[in-house]
Motif scaffolding. Sequence first.
Motif, PDB file in Angstrom:
ATOM      1  N   GLU A  29       0.834  -1.209   0.000  1.00 58.13           N
ATOM      2  CA  GLU A  29       0.000   0.000   0.000  1.00 58.13           C
ATOM      3  C   GLU A  29       0.870   1.260   0.000  1.00 58.13           C
ATOM      4  O   GLU A  29       0.531   2.247  -0.653  1.00 58.13           O
ATOM      5  CB  GLU A  29      -0.934   0.005   1.215  1.00 58.13           C
ATOM      6  N   LYS A  39       2.205   1.744  -3.549  1.00 62.05           N
ATOM      7  CA  LYS A  39       1.121   2.239  -4.406  1.00 62.05           C
ATOM      8  C   LYS A  39       0.854   3.722  -4.138  1.00 62.05           C
ATOM      9  O   LYS A  39       0.699   4.523  -5.059  1.00 62.05           O
ATOM     10  CB  LYS A  39      -0.146   1.425  -4.173  1.00 62.05           C
ATOM     11  N   TYR A  40       0.827   4.093  -2.863  1.00 58.99           N
ATOM     12  CA  TYR A  40       0.601   5.487  -2.480  1.00 58.99           C
ATOM     13  C   TYR A  40       1.710   6.389  -3.020  1.00 58.99           C
ATOM     14  O   TYR A  40       1.434   7.463  -3.559  1.00 58.99           O
ATOM     15  CB  TYR A  40       0.517   5.596  -0.949  1.00 58.99           C
ATOM     16  N   GLU A  41       2.960   5.953  -2.889  1.00 58.90           N
ATOM     17  CA  GLU A  41       4.092   6.739  -3.394  1.00 58.90           C
ATOM     18  C   GLU A  41       3.986   6.941  -4.902  1.00 58.90           C
ATOM     19  O   GLU A  41       4.229   8.042  -5.405  1.00 58.90           O
ATOM     20  CB  GLU A  41       5.423   6.051  -3.049  1.00 58.90           C
ATOM     21  N   LYS A  42       3.617   5.892  -5.635  1.00 64.59           N
ATOM     22  CA  LYS A  42       3.460   6.001  -7.087  1.00 64.59           C
ATOM     23  C   LYS A  42       2.348   6.989  -7.442  1.00 64.59           C
ATOM     24  O   LYS A  42       2.491   7.786  -8.366  1.00 64.59           O
ATOM     25  CB  LYS A  42       3.169   4.637  -7.709  1.00 64.59           C
ATOM     26  N   GLU A  43       1.246   6.921  -6.712  1.00 62.85           N
ATOM     27  CA  GLU A  43       0.134   7.856  -6.949  1.00 62.85           C
ATOM     28  C   GLU A  43       0.567   9.294  -6.692  1.00 62.85           C
ATOM     29  O   GLU A  43       0.215  10.199  -7.450  1.00 62.85           O
ATOM     30  CB  GLU A  43      -1.064   7.498  -6.071  1.00 62.85           C
ATOM     31  N   GLN A  44       1.330   9.509  -5.629  1.00 56.35           N
ATOM     32  CA  GLN A  44       1.799  10.854  -5.308  1.00 56.35           C
ATOM     33  C   GLN A  44       2.768  11.371  -6.366  1.00 56.35           C
ATOM     34  O   GLN A  44       2.720  12.551  -6.744  1.00 56.35           O
ATOM     35  CB  GLN A  44       2.468  10.878  -3.919  1.00 56.35           C
ATOM     36  N   GLU A  45       3.649  10.493  -6.859  1.00 55.14           N
ATOM     37  CA  GLU A  45       4.578  10.888  -7.924  1.00 55.14           C
ATOM     38  C   GLU A  45       3.820  11.268  -9.191  1.00 55.14           C
ATOM     39  O   GLU A  45       4.161  12.247  -9.852  1.00 55.14           O
ATOM     40  CB  GLU A  45       5.558   9.745  -8.218  1.00 55.14           C
ATOM     41  N   GLU A  46       2.789  10.494  -9.521  1.00 52.89           N
ATOM     42  CA  GLU A  46       1.995  10.788 -10.720  1.00 52.89           C
ATOM     43  C   GLU A  46       1.238  12.113 -10.559  1.00 52.89           C
ATOM     44  O   GLU A  46       1.179  12.919 -11.487  1.00 52.89           O
ATOM     45  CB  GLU A  46       1.011   9.636 -10.993  1.00 52.89           C
ATOM     46  N   LYS A  47       0.684  12.359  -9.377  1.00 51.48           N
ATOM     47  CA  LYS A  47      -0.001  13.635  -9.126  1.00 51.48           C
ATOM     48  C   LYS A  47       0.965  14.804  -9.291  1.00 51.48           C
ATOM     49  O   LYS A  47       0.619  15.822  -9.886  1.00 51.48           O
ATOM     50  CB  LYS A  47      -0.576  13.663  -7.703  1.00 51.48           C
ATOM     51  N   LYS A  48       2.179  14.649  -8.773  1.00 48.57           N
ATOM     52  CA  LYS A  48       3.177  15.709  -8.885  1.00 48.57           C
ATOM     53  C   LYS A  48       3.573  15.915 -10.346  1.00 48.57           C
ATOM     54  O   LYS A  48       3.700  17.051 -10.807  1.00 48.57           O
ATOM     55  CB  LYS A  48       4.405  15.383  -8.041  1.00 48.57           C
ATOM     56  N   ARG A  49       3.758  14.820 -11.078  1.00 49.76           N
ATOM     57  CA  ARG A  49       4.127  14.918 -12.488  1.00 49.76           C
ATOM     58  C   ARG A  49       3.051  15.660 -13.282  1.00 49.76           C
ATOM     59  O   ARG A  49       3.349  16.564 -14.059  1.00 49.76           O
ATOM     60  CB  ARG A  49       4.342  13.524 -13.087  1.00 49.76           C
TER      61      ARG A  49
END
Length: 129
Positions: free
Chosen positions: A75, A78-88
């Motif tokens: 989890e 997954k959260y880190e990936k979501e945060q990276e995508e939001k930042k991108r």
Amino acid sequence: MEYKLFTDYITLQALLKKAGLIQSGGAVKLFLEETTVLFNGQIEKRRGKKIRVGDVVTIPQDNITITIAEPDEAEKIKYEKEQEEKKRVADLVKTLNQKNKRRQKNTHKAANKKATSANSDKPVRFPGM
């Protein structure tokens, strides 16, 4: 109900909003005045109260108990990936907005330049002549 906490803490106001108990941050004051909210068994009226992993928030009249839990490793990833995508995406939108703003300024300057040069090329006309 179990709430997975991915940061150091969450405020009571944010937790109530994410749990769907209030619609907006402004509604929290009234909610806390009218509703008994227990934080680890103690009455809590502060909307900014920091809640951490292991804490329990209870709303007895609605029979709701929210336990703050730590997410497992999958989890967290997954959260880190979501945060990276939001930042991108946010960075991309910011860049596009800046380019668009510059483009609008340049077209506006060009339009003004054409308007002033077009007016200066023509002789001055006086009414009745």
